[in-house]
Motif scaffolding. Structure first.
Motif, PDB file in Angstrom:
ATOM      1  N   MET A  59      25.090 -83.537   8.128  1.00  0.00           N
ATOM      2  CA  MET A  59      25.693 -84.232   9.212  1.00  0.00           C
ATOM      3  C   MET A  59      26.531 -83.633   9.980  1.00  0.00           C
ATOM      4  N   THR A  60      26.537 -83.768  11.410  1.00  0.00           N
ATOM      5  CA  THR A  60      27.588 -83.072  12.209  1.00  0.00           C
ATOM      6  C   THR A  60      28.301 -84.014  13.167  1.00  0.00           C
ATOM      7  N   ASN A  61      29.498 -83.532  13.775  1.00  0.00           N
ATOM      8  CA  ASN A  61      30.216 -84.332  14.795  1.00  0.00           C
ATOM      9  C   ASN A  61      29.303 -84.895  15.839  1.00  0.00           C
ATOM     10  N   LYS A  62      28.082 -84.361  16.180  1.00  0.00           N
ATOM     11  CA  LYS A  62      27.380 -84.909  17.150  1.00  0.00           C
ATOM     12  C   LYS A  62      26.609 -86.050  16.724  1.00  0.00           C
ATOM     13  N   THR A  63      26.429 -86.288  15.252  1.00  0.00           N
ATOM     14  CA  THR A  63      25.794 -87.528  14.907  1.00  0.00           C
ATOM     15  C   THR A  63      26.718 -88.419  15.051  1.00  0.00           C
ATOM     16  N   PHE A  64      27.854 -88.438  15.209  1.00  0.00           N
ATOM     17  CA  PHE A  64      28.749 -89.666  15.223  1.00  0.00           C
ATOM     18  C   PHE A  64      29.643 -89.689  16.408  1.00  0.00           C
ATOM     19  N   GLN A  65      30.483 -90.825  16.637  1.00  0.00           N
ATOM     20  CA  GLN A  65      31.522 -90.880  17.506  1.00  0.00           C
ATOM     21  C   GLN A  65      32.608 -91.509  16.865  1.00  0.00           C
ATOM     22  N   PHE A  66      33.655 -90.755  17.086  1.00  0.00           N
ATOM     23  CA  PHE A  66      34.945 -91.199  16.442  1.00  0.00           C
ATOM     24  C   PHE A  66      36.021 -91.714  17.659  1.00  0.00           C
ATOM     25  N   GLU A  67      36.445 -92.779  17.617  1.00  0.00           N
ATOM     26  CA  GLU A  67      37.483 -93.324  18.408  1.00  0.00           C
ATOM     27  C   GLU A  67      38.748 -93.795  17.543  1.00  0.00           C
ATOM     28  N   VAL A  68      39.890 -93.542  18.346  1.00  0.00           N
ATOM     29  CA  VAL A  68      41.029 -93.518  17.743  1.00  0.00           C
ATOM     30  C   VAL A  68      41.874 -94.513  18.470  1.00  0.00           C
ATOM     31  N   CYS A  69      42.449 -95.431  17.668  1.00  0.00           N
ATOM     32  CA  CYS A  69      43.144 -96.551  18.259  1.00  0.00           C
ATOM     33  C   CYS A  69      44.712 -95.944  18.576  1.00  0.00           C
ATOM     34  N   ALA A  70      45.054 -95.444  19.734  1.00  0.00           N
ATOM     35  CA  ALA A  70      46.220 -94.671  19.974  1.00  0.00           C
ATOM     36  C   ALA A  70      47.349 -95.815  20.599  1.00  0.00           C
ATOM     37  N   ASN A  71      48.521 -95.676  19.976  1.00  0.00           N
ATOM     38  CA  ASN A  71      49.430 -96.534  20.558  1.00  0.00           C
ATOM     39  C   ASN A  71      50.658 -95.939  21.382  1.00  0.00           C
ATOM     40  N   SER A  72      50.402 -94.574  21.739  1.00  0.00           N
ATOM     41  CA  SER A  72      51.175 -93.712  22.501  1.00  0.00           C
ATOM     42  C   SER A  72      50.525 -92.601  22.840  1.00  0.00           C
ATOM     43  N   VAL A  73      51.116 -91.892  24.091  1.00  0.00           N
ATOM     44  CA  VAL A  73      50.476 -90.640  24.425  1.00  0.00           C
ATOM     45  C   VAL A  73      50.546 -89.541  23.313  1.00  0.00           C
ATOM     46  N   GLU A  74      51.525 -89.656  22.658  1.00  0.00           N
ATOM     47  CA  GLU A  74      51.714 -88.698  21.416  1.00  0.00           C
ATOM     48  C   GLU A  74      50.529 -88.939  20.598  1.00  0.00           C
ATOM     49  N   SER A  75      50.155 -90.149  20.391  1.00  0.00           N
ATOM     50  CA  SER A  75      49.209 -90.562  19.507  1.00  0.00           C
ATOM     51  C   SER A  75      47.736 -90.051  20.203  1.00  0.00           C
ATOM     52  N   CYS A  76      47.734 -90.135  21.381  1.00  0.00           N
ATOM     53  CA  CYS A  76      46.480 -89.483  22.107  1.00  0.00           C
ATOM     54  C   CYS A  76      46.317 -88.207  21.721  1.00  0.00           C
ATOM     55  N   LEU A  77      47.126 -87.366  22.056  1.00  0.00           N
ATOM     56  CA  LEU A  77      47.194 -86.033  21.846  1.00  0.00           C
ATOM     57  C   LEU A  77      46.870 -85.660  20.228  1.00  0.00           C
ATOM     58  N   ALA A  78      47.581 -86.365  19.516  1.00  0.00           N
ATOM     59  CA  ALA A  78      47.115 -86.126  17.881  1.00  0.00           C
ATOM     60  C   ALA A  78      45.588 -86.267  17.574  1.00  0.00           C
ATOM     61  N   ALA A  79      45.071 -87.425  18.339  1.00  0.00           N
ATOM     62  CA  ALA A  79      43.682 -87.632  18.399  1.00  0.00           C
ATOM     63  C   ALA A  79      42.751 -86.653  18.855  1.00  0.00           C
ATOM     64  N   GLN A  80      43.124 -86.111  19.929  1.00  0.00           N
ATOM     65  CA  GLN A  80      42.469 -84.976  20.557  1.00  0.00           C
ATOM     66  C   GLN A  80      42.313 -83.904  19.802  1.00  0.00           C
ATOM     67  N   LYS A  81      43.519 -83.364  19.284  1.00  0.00           N
ATOM     68  CA  LYS A  81      43.629 -82.264  18.454  1.00  0.00           C
ATOM     69  C   LYS A  81      42.871 -82.509  17.147  1.00  0.00           C
ATOM     70  N   GLY A  82      42.762 -83.729  16.778  1.00  0.00           N
ATOM     71  CA  GLY A  82      42.082 -83.834  15.461  1.00  0.00           C
ATOM     72  C   GLY A  82      40.739 -83.837  15.517  1.00  0.00           C
ATOM     73  N   GLY A  83      40.096 -84.009  16.853  1.00  0.00           N
ATOM     74  CA  GLY A  83      38.529 -84.107  17.047  1.00  0.00           C
ATOM     75  C   GLY A  83      38.028 -85.233  17.540  1.00  0.00           C
TER      76      GLY A  83
END
Length: 250
Positions: free
Chosen positions: A1-25
């Protein structure tokens, strides 16, 4: 399985959380305020700044004027329409909302109105779905309204507890709409939820405690509830995003 098989959405409570989500993939974020209330519409400034920093991760914005139920007045609908228009103007990729009737059914008229204002945006029917009287009927109604996906825990407190219904919904959807499993999804159960339901899109927060850098606080004064930890905030971390995704892909 690869990252293209799935979609991952992060519930972000701040811009900082958005950045962490982006860096985490993460593929996208759902930007929310009011997390203790289940998520409410974030501020204009939060959306603008998140749009600026998210360069590889898509930005979805929750449209929910308050906590509590999902039975909205005409005045609340006006605000939701305005918030959708603002999210579009800022450049959001999608919006997340849902309206119910007094009887716990999908409010077809109000959801259709919001869908009209969401044309061109990706649309998710949020966990108002888990408050529905008849989730199987609700699924068909949401499909007929043209939503792209439904965020659901399978009408249980967590997605792991809702595995049985999640599998039924995923099978019933039959590729007509995406079932996005969310609430309590983490490193320890994401693989189990996928293997037992077939679901390939997941919503999680991946938060950790972040201590305040204040050297002095007045212990006699509270900004909210006296039992709240006001010297601690919860934020998404890159480490936990990577760990959650990795536990499914490896």
């Amino acid at each position: 399985m690869t990252n293209k098989t799935f979609q991952f959405e992060v519930c972000a409570n701040s811009v900082e959380s958005c950045l962490a989500a982006q860096k985490g993939g993460a593929h996208r974020v759902e930007l929310c305020a009011g997390i203790p209330e289940g998520g409410t519409t974030p501020s204009y400034g939060e959306i603008v700044t998140a749009r600026k920093v998210l360069t590889t991760t898509r930005l979805h914005v929750i449209i929910r004027p308050r906590g509590g139920d999902f039975l909205y007045s005409d005045l609340e609908m006006e605000r939701m329409i305005a918030d959708i228009d603002v999210a579009r103007q800022i450049g959001a990729d999608g919006v997340v909302f849902g309206c119910l009737t007094e009887e716990g059914d999908i409010d077809m008229r109000k959801n259709r109105l919001l869908m009209e204002h969401s044309e061109g945006l990706s649309t998710t029917f949020h966990r108002a779905f888990d408050r529905c009287r008849d989730p199987r009927q609700a699924l068909e109604q949401i499909i007929s309204l043209g939503f792209d996906r439904i965020l659901t825990s399978g009408a249980q407190p967590t997605a792991e507890q809702g595995i049985s219904l999640l599998k039924e919904l995923h099978d019933q959807a039959a590729d007509r709409i995406i079932i996005l499993a969310g609430c309590g999804v983490n490193e320890g159960n994401i693989r189990k939820i996928h293997e037992q339901t077939g679901i390939r899109e997941f919503h999680f927060s991946a938060r950790e405690k972040v201590l305040s850098h204040m050297r002095f606080t007045n212990p006699s004064v509270y900004m909210g509830s006296p039992d709240a930890e006001e010297d601690v905030r919860m934020e998404t971390t890159e480490r936990r995003v990577r760990a959650t995704i990795g536990s499914l892909l490896t």
